[in-house]
Motif scaffolding. Structure first.
Motif, short mmCIF file in Angstrom:
data_model
loop_
_atom_site.label_atom_id
_atom_site.label_comp_id
_atom_site.label_asym_id
_atom_site.label_seq_id
_atom_site.Cartn_x
_atom_site.Cartn_y
_atom_site.Cartn_z
N SER A 67 0.41 -1.13 -0.06
CA SER A 67 -0.07 -0.32 0.23
C SER A 67 0.62 1.54 0.06
CB SER A 67 -0.53 -0.11 0.69
OG SER A 67 -1.78 1.21 1.45
N ASP A 68 1.85 0.93 0.84
CA ASP A 68 2.57 2.71 1.40
C ASP A 68 3.57 2.77 -0.73
OD1 ASP A 68 1.57 3.56 3.85
OD2 ASP A 68 3.48 1.85 4.37
N VAL A 69 4.07 1.52 -0.53
CA VAL A 69 5.16 1.65 -1.94
C VAL A 69 4.02 2.57 -2.93
CG1 VAL A 69 6.14 0.55 -4.01
CG2 VAL A 69 6.97 0.03 -0.97
N SER A 70 2.79 1.03 -2.92
CA SER A 70 1.76 1.61 -4.04
C SER A 70 1.71 3.61 -4.39
CB SER A 70 0.71 1.35 -4.24
OG SER A 70 -0.44 1.23 -4.99
N SER A 71 1.42 3.84 -3.35
CA SER A 71 1.11 5.34 -2.72
C SER A 71 2.23 6.47 -3.79
CB SER A 71 0.42 5.95 -1.54
OG SER A 71 -0.24 5.43 -1.03
N ILE A 72 3.24 5.81 -3.31
CA ILE A 72 4.22 6.34 -3.68
C ILE A 72 4.36 6.72 -4.63
CG2 ILE A 72 7.50 6.84 -3.83
CD1 ILE A 72 7.17 5.88 -0.54
N LEU A 73 3.88 4.95 -5.79
CA LEU A 73 4.76 4.96 -7.62
C LEU A 73 3.34 6.22 -7.95
CD1 LEU A 73 4.73 0.96 -7.65
CD2 LEU A 73 6.71 3.42 -7.36
N ASP A 74 2.23 5.86 -7.80
CA ASP A 74 1.14 7.01 -8.08
C ASP A 74 1.36 8.72 -7.90
OD1 ASP A 74 -1.00 4.62 -8.53
OD2 ASP A 74 -1.69 5.19 -6.60
N GLU A 75 1.99 8.49 -6.91
CA GLU A 75 2.60 10.13 -6.84
C GLU A 75 3.78 10.86 -7.82
OE1 GLU A 75 3.85 10.56 -3.21
OE2 GLU A 75 1.43 10.54 -2.29
N GLU A 76 4.91 9.96 -8.25
CA GLU A 76 5.54 10.07 -9.28
C GLU A 76 5.14 10.06 -10.52
OE1 GLU A 76 8.14 11.15 -8.08
OE2 GLU A 76 8.02 11.70 -6.01
N HIS A 77 4.30 8.51 -10.91
CA HIS A 77 3.77 8.08 -12.08
C HIS A 77 2.91 10.15 -12.44
CE1 HIS A 77 1.71 6.47 -15.49
NE2 HIS A 77 0.14 7.44 -15.05
N ASP A 78 1.79 10.47 -11.66
CA ASP A 78 1.83 12.40 -12.12
C ASP A 78 2.54 12.75 -12.63
OD1 ASP A 78 -1.47 11.09 -11.81
OD2 ASP A 78 -0.99 12.07 -9.42
N LEU A 79 3.32 12.94 -11.48
CA LEU A 79 4.50 13.84 -12.28
C LEU A 79 5.24 13.83 -13.19
CD1 LEU A 79 6.47 14.43 -8.91
CD2 LEU A 79 4.30 15.71 -9.45
#
Length: 422
Positions: free
Chosen positions: A384-396
Motif C-alpha cells: 500500500s505504501d509503495v503503491s502510493s509513492i508510485l502513483d504520485e511519481e507517475h502523475d508527475l
C-alpha cells in the motif's frame, strides 16, 4: 428487479465516517433466521454488469437473502472503502478491487477469516487465489481473474488498410498508433488510448522485464515511460493531463471510435457487450495479445484477481459467507462468464459459458493462447505504501513536472528510505 442501491453519501450520513480507527472484535451477530438484506460495496454499478449478474443469480438460489449494492465511483473506491472501514461502517460484503487494498484491510484486522469458504470450494480450482493467503489464512475469496489485452477497432484498421494487430512489438504498436491518428479537435481519432492508471505503464514494464514493483529499483520502467510519453507528445494518444483532469472514461474513448487501440483488462469485454446490447455503441471490436518487447517472445502480460471479503463489523456474517461461496463457486462463475467476465473458478462448463468474445481467430487466440500473467502488484506489508509513492511519481512524470530519470530516482529513494526500512 429494481434493486435498491445505497450511495456512498447515504452511508456517510448513517455512520458519520468518523475516523475512529480499526474495528476490534467486530459487531455482534444478528439472528440469521428469516429474510436478510445483505449490503455489498461495488463501483459504478450501472456500468459494471458482473455485479447485477451475480446478485440476480445469487438471489434466485437464495430467495431469503436480498442484495443491496453500496455504489461508489470507481476512481474513489479504494479511498472510500478505507475511510468507511476506519469509521466503523457495517457494509456486510466488501469487493476487493485489488490485492493491495486487500492486504491493507486484512493486516489491519478489518476482514473476517473465510478460509472455510475457500476450503469448501477448493483453492486448487480458483485462479488467482495465491495473493489472498496471508499467514496461511484467507480473508477473501476471488471470483474474477483478469489479464490485460489490446482492444482494437476493426473498422478503423480496415479503413486505413492496416492488418489487425497480431503479435505486435511495442515499436510496431507505436508505429500503427501514428498511422491511425487522424483529424483534429472534436473529430480527432487517436491511434491509441493509454488510460491514466499507473499500471498501464509500470505494471506492463514490470511484467515484461521481470521488474519488481516492491523492490525500490525502478530502472526497468524507463523504456515504457519513454514510449508512452512519446505517443502523447506527438498527439497519437490523448494527453494524460486531459484524461486525468476530466476523468475521461476509457469506455467512452473506445466505444465512440475516438481511439483505434487501447490496452485494457479482460473485464471490459462484458462492458462492451453491455453497451452493444443496449444500443449505446455499434463499435466493431476485437482483442489481440498485449504488445511485447521483442518479436517472437512468449506473450507476457499482467493481471489481477478481484475478490469478495466479509467486513469484520458485519452483523450478517453467515449470510455474507454464503454469498462469497456462491460468487466464487462454479454457479457464480457461470453467471459472470455468460456476460463476458473471466471467472476465477476454472472448469470446462465455465469455459463453455463464456460467449461474449468476438468469434474472429485473432480474438480467440489472444484470449485462449498460453500466456504468462504476472500479478499487477506484489502483495506484502509494504504494498500500500509503495503503491502510493508510485502513483504520485507517475502523475508527475505524465504531466511533465518530472523527467523520467529524476522521477525514477525519487521513487527509488522514497521507497527505500521511507518504506523498506527496518
Amino acid at each position: 428487479m429494481k434493486r435498491p442501491i445505497l450511495t456512498i453519501s447515504a452511508i456517510a450520513a448513517a455512520v458519520g465516517l468518523a475516523l475512529t480507527g480499526c474495528s476490534g472484535a467486530g459487531s455482534p451477530q444478528q439472528d440469521e433466521d428469516g429474510p436478510v438484506t445483505l449490503s455489498v460495496s461495488v463501483w459504478n454499478y450501472d456500468q459494471t454488469p458482473e455485479f447485477k449478474a451475480l446478485f440476480d443469480a445469487f438471489e434466485a438460489e437464495h430467495p431469503d437473502i436480498t442484495i443491496e449494492p453500496v455504489d461508489i465511483l470507481a476512481d474513489d473506491y479504494s479511498d472510500k472503502v478505507t475511510t468507511m472501514l476506519a469509521g466503523g461502517d457495517k457494509t456486510d460484503v466488501l469487493t476487493m478491487k485489488n490485492v493491495t487494498d486487500y492486504a491493507r484491510y486484512a493486516n489491519r484486522g478489518q476482514l473476517v477469516d473465510v478460509g472455510d469458504v475457500v476450503d469448501d470450494i477448493g483453492a486448487d480450482k480458483l485462479a488467482g487465489i495465491e495473493p489472498f493467503a496471508l499467514d496461511d489464512t484467507y480473508y477473501a475469496a476471488p471470483y474474477r481473474q483478469d489479464f490485460w489485452l489490446l482492444y482494437y477497432n476493426k473498422a478503423i484498421f480496415d479503413a486505413a488498410g492496416i492488418e489487425h494487430p497480431d503479435n505486435l512489438t511495442w515499436d510496431e504498436y507505436a508505429d500503427i498508433a501514428a498511422k491511425l491518428t487522424s483529424g483534429d479537435g472534436d473529430s480527432k481519432v487517436y491511434g491509441t488510448y493509454n488510460h491514466y492508471w499507473r499500471s498501464v505503464v509500470q505494471s506492463i514494464a514490470a511484467a515484461q522485464t521481470g521488474g519488481d514493483l516492491i523492490s525500490g529499483d525502478y530502472g526497468f520502467m524507463q523504456d515504457q515511460y519513454d514510449l508512452t510519453l512519446d505517443l502523447q507528445d506527438k498527439g497519437y494518444a490523448l494527453d494524460y493531463g486531459t484524461a486525468k483532469t476530466q476523468q475521461i472514461s476509457y469506455r467512452t474513448m473506445f466505444e465512440t471510435g475516438k481511439a483505434a487501440m487501447m490496452p485494457m483488462g479482460t473485464w471490459y469485454i462484458a462492458g462492451i457487450a453491455q453497451s452493444i446490447e443496449s444500443g449505446a455503441t455499434d463499435v466493431d471490436w476485437g482483442v489481440a495479445q498485449m504488445p511485447q518487447l521483442k518479436a517472437g517472445e512468449e506473450t507476457v502480460t499482467f493481471g489481477s484477481p478481484t475478490a469478495f471479503a466479509v467486513n469484520k463489523n458485519s452483523t450478517h456474517q453467515a449470510a455474507a459467507k454464503t454469498f462469497l461461496e456462491f460468487a466464487a463457486s462454479e454457479a457464480g462463475a457461470k453467471a459472470i462468464a455468460a456476460i463476458g467476465v473471466v471467472p476465477a473458478y476454472q472448469s470446462d462448463d465455465v469455459t463453455a459459458a463464456f460467449t461474449a468474445l468476438p468469434t474472429d481467430d485473432l480474438s480467440g487466440k489472444a484470449f485462449q493462447e498460453s500466456k504468462d500473467v504476472v500479478l499487477e502488484m506484489p502483495v506484502s506489508e509494504y504494498s500500500s505504501d509503495v503503491s502510493s509513492i508510485l502513483d504520485e511519481e507517475h502523475d508527475l512524470i505524465m504531466v511533465g513536472e518530472s523527467d523520467v530519470d529524476d522521477a525514477i530516482t525519487k521513487m527509488q529513494d522514497r521507497v527505500k528510505n521511507d518504506v523498506l526500512v527496518d
